[in-house]
Enzyme design. Sequence first.
Site, PDB file in Angstrom:
ATOM      1  N   GLU A 118      -6.939   4.626  -0.060  1.00 23.16           N
ATOM      2  CA  GLU A 118      -6.327   5.173   1.120  1.00 23.16           C
ATOM      3  C   GLU A 118      -6.326   6.742   0.569  1.00 23.16           C
ATOM      4  O   GLU A 118      -5.168   7.209  -0.333  1.00 23.16           O
ATOM      5  CB  GLU A 118      -5.471   4.425   1.519  1.00 23.16           C
ATOM      6  CG  GLU A 118      -5.834   2.792   2.266  1.00 23.16           C
ATOM      7  CD  GLU A 118      -4.780   2.484   3.207  1.00 23.16           C
ATOM      8  OE1 GLU A 118      -3.640   2.718   2.465  1.00 23.16           O
ATOM      9  OE2 GLU A 118      -5.178   1.245   3.179  1.00 23.16           O
TER      10      GLU A 118
ATOM     11  N   CYS B   1       4.612  -2.227   8.380  1.00 24.34           N
ATOM     12  CA  CYS B   1       5.055  -1.518   8.711  1.00 24.34           C
ATOM     13  C   CYS B   1       4.795  -1.005  10.683  1.00 24.34           C
ATOM     14  O   CYS B   1       3.309  -1.343  10.802  1.00 24.34           O
ATOM     15  CB  CYS B   1       4.215   0.376   8.011  1.00 24.34           C
ATOM     16  SG  CYS B   1       4.997   0.526   6.796  1.00 24.34           S
TER      17      CYS B   1
ATOM     18  N   ASP C  25       0.375  -1.358   0.547  1.00 25.01           N
ATOM     19  CA  ASP C  25      -0.185  -0.413  -0.213  1.00 25.01           C
ATOM     20  C   ASP C  25       0.644   1.354  -0.032  1.00 25.01           C
ATOM     21  O   ASP C  25       0.113   2.436  -0.432  1.00 25.01           O
ATOM     22  CB  ASP C  25      -1.297  -0.347   0.893  1.00 25.01           C
ATOM     23  CG  ASP C  25      -2.277  -0.915   1.456  1.00 25.01           C
ATOM     24  OD1 ASP C  25      -1.884  -1.464   0.270  1.00 25.01           O
ATOM     25  OD2 ASP C  25      -2.789  -0.590   1.656  1.00 25.01           O
TER      26      ASP C  25
ATOM     27  N   CYS D 200       0.279  -7.954   4.806  1.00 24.97           N
ATOM     28  CA  CYS D 200      -0.233  -6.971   4.964  1.00 24.97           C
ATOM     29  C   CYS D 200      -1.484  -6.654   4.237  1.00 24.97           C
ATOM     30  O   CYS D 200      -1.964  -7.902   5.200  1.00 24.97           O
ATOM     31  CB  CYS D 200       1.331  -5.636   3.379  1.00 24.97           C
ATOM     32  SG  CYS D 200       2.592  -5.963   4.445  1.00 24.97           S
TER      33      CYS D 200
ATOM     34  N   SER E 116      -5.673   5.088   5.222  1.00 25.10           N
ATOM     35  CA  SER E 116      -4.545   4.182   5.891  1.00 25.10           C
ATOM     36  C   SER E 116      -4.483   3.871   7.263  1.00 25.10           C
ATOM     37  O   SER E 116      -4.908   5.117   7.549  1.00 25.10           O
ATOM     38  CB  SER E 116      -3.353   4.673   5.460  1.00 25.10           C
ATOM     39  OG  SER E 116      -2.073   3.586   6.136  1.00 25.10           O
TER      40      SER E 116
END
Length: 554
Positions: free
Chosen positions: A444, A193, A80, A121, A470
């Site tokens: 997003e 992340c 993303d 993810c 997001s």
Amino acid sequence: MTRRSDNVTKGVERAPNRSLFYAMGYTKEELDRPLIGVVSAKSEIVPGHIHLDKVAEAVKAGVRMAGGTPIEVPSIGVCDGIAMGHLGMKYSLASRELIADSVETMTMAHAFDGLVLIPNCDKIVPGMVMGAVRMNIPTVVCSGGPMMAGLVNGQHTTLSKMFEAVGARKAGLIDDGELEEFENNTCPGCGSCAGMYTANSMNCLCEALGIALPGNGTIPAVHSGRIQLAKRAGMAIMNLVEKNIRSRDIINEKSIRNALACDMALGCSSNSVLHLLAIANEAGAPIDLQLFNEMSSKVPNLCHLAPAGPTHMQHLYEAGGVAAVQAELARGGLLDKSLITATGKTVGENIQGACIKNTDAIRPLEDPYSKTGGLAILWGNVAEDGCVVKRSAVAPEMLVHSGPARVFNSEDEAIDAIYNGKIKDGDVVVIRYEGPKGGPGMREMLNPTSALAGMKLDKTVALITDGRFSGASRGASIGHVSPEAADGGAIGLIAEGDIIDIDIPAAKINARVTPEEFAKRRQDYVQPEPNITSGWLARYARLVSSAKDGAVLK
């Protein structure tokens, strides 16, 4: 005991099938054992997936130790962050359906007896789980684990701060050298992340659902514990196959409530709403948006991980992880401890002895960040079917806000206005035609929300959209507005300067526009041409449902 894999390994009629297994080097002994599909999203384009070959090898070792035959098959996956801010983001949410379909395809075509899913993810986690519960066979999720936080100017940081640094650079608040410092030091290695973004939210919620082993959501990608977890996942699937404990035995109405409780306590991404709706639909236990607010009213918010606060996934892990959060919820009677999980044990057995080890990362029930959960669903004449906000990431002064609408028909138009200083304190940025159909793909909006935050406007400007955000977004970012503009929703009728009233504690969002005025505008309304008219996204736009239903395909 008859196995699914007997369809490809047993009997005279299956001699041709066996010959093809032998062509790949499998032995008769391997074909006499249960066949376990190991679905890996390994690729060289996603930081969360770059190391999944190591995780898959550990899973396969665990399967073999427990007497099974692991068979690795691939899954696609979109990064993303790399897809953000351009046409590529239209493919992200839509790819969830492709992933679910591919899990179904590979499982049915090759008659696997069980599945170990190795995602990491945003859309890959729910996509794989959706496919597994659709098939209703024994399943364990073993993610690749979160990335460690970066370090910039002595402060832990992660991708949300990286995007915000762009807004700060555009506003002249930092220079090129400072931006480069963020660029080089924000993402230090493999893993999903490091904040409570969508990937980590869903990996934690898989643990809360019971479909993943304890530690799945929080053991860092680079820790040896991640490899140990993968081996245990390989062994666990053999136990589930032997006992015929299937995915829908684990994921059902009660476990979804457990997941919602953890969602509220952890302060998960607003995207978790879309994905839990979709997983529940596949599991034959559909839920609606009202349930999210019902759970939010009962469950306090115990965690403020990035972007809501300064802690990151490694800190949640060190504080006791999801099990510690579950134990705290159970102490308050907010968790069903009787439900079976992928360990073959109950929730209560899994969390026995778990406790909070650091109250900076997980607060106790007596001292929550808020008495209500991290997510809220709002309704009003702008969103008759509801919209979603990550309440835990909204500044207190923005929980109630009124301001003039600044209307844009795409994310790109809004970004241009933000970067060029056209958005002022008090404004309500409205971005429409970015929903599941209108986008298509419900992009997003991390670029606009991060730009506003980087420009220090996140405490004075709200943003509403029929697209989504997001998990790295913060501020009064209100998404999933339903019905969307492309489906005739009132967000498509809002005019520049209309006053928008937002009251998050009261779960309301309204434009100061009378029903008569909306009716008049609707008579003059002209539906824009579709953004995408070819390729599979055009087909997706024709088939996708509303965000209120999880944006699943009809």
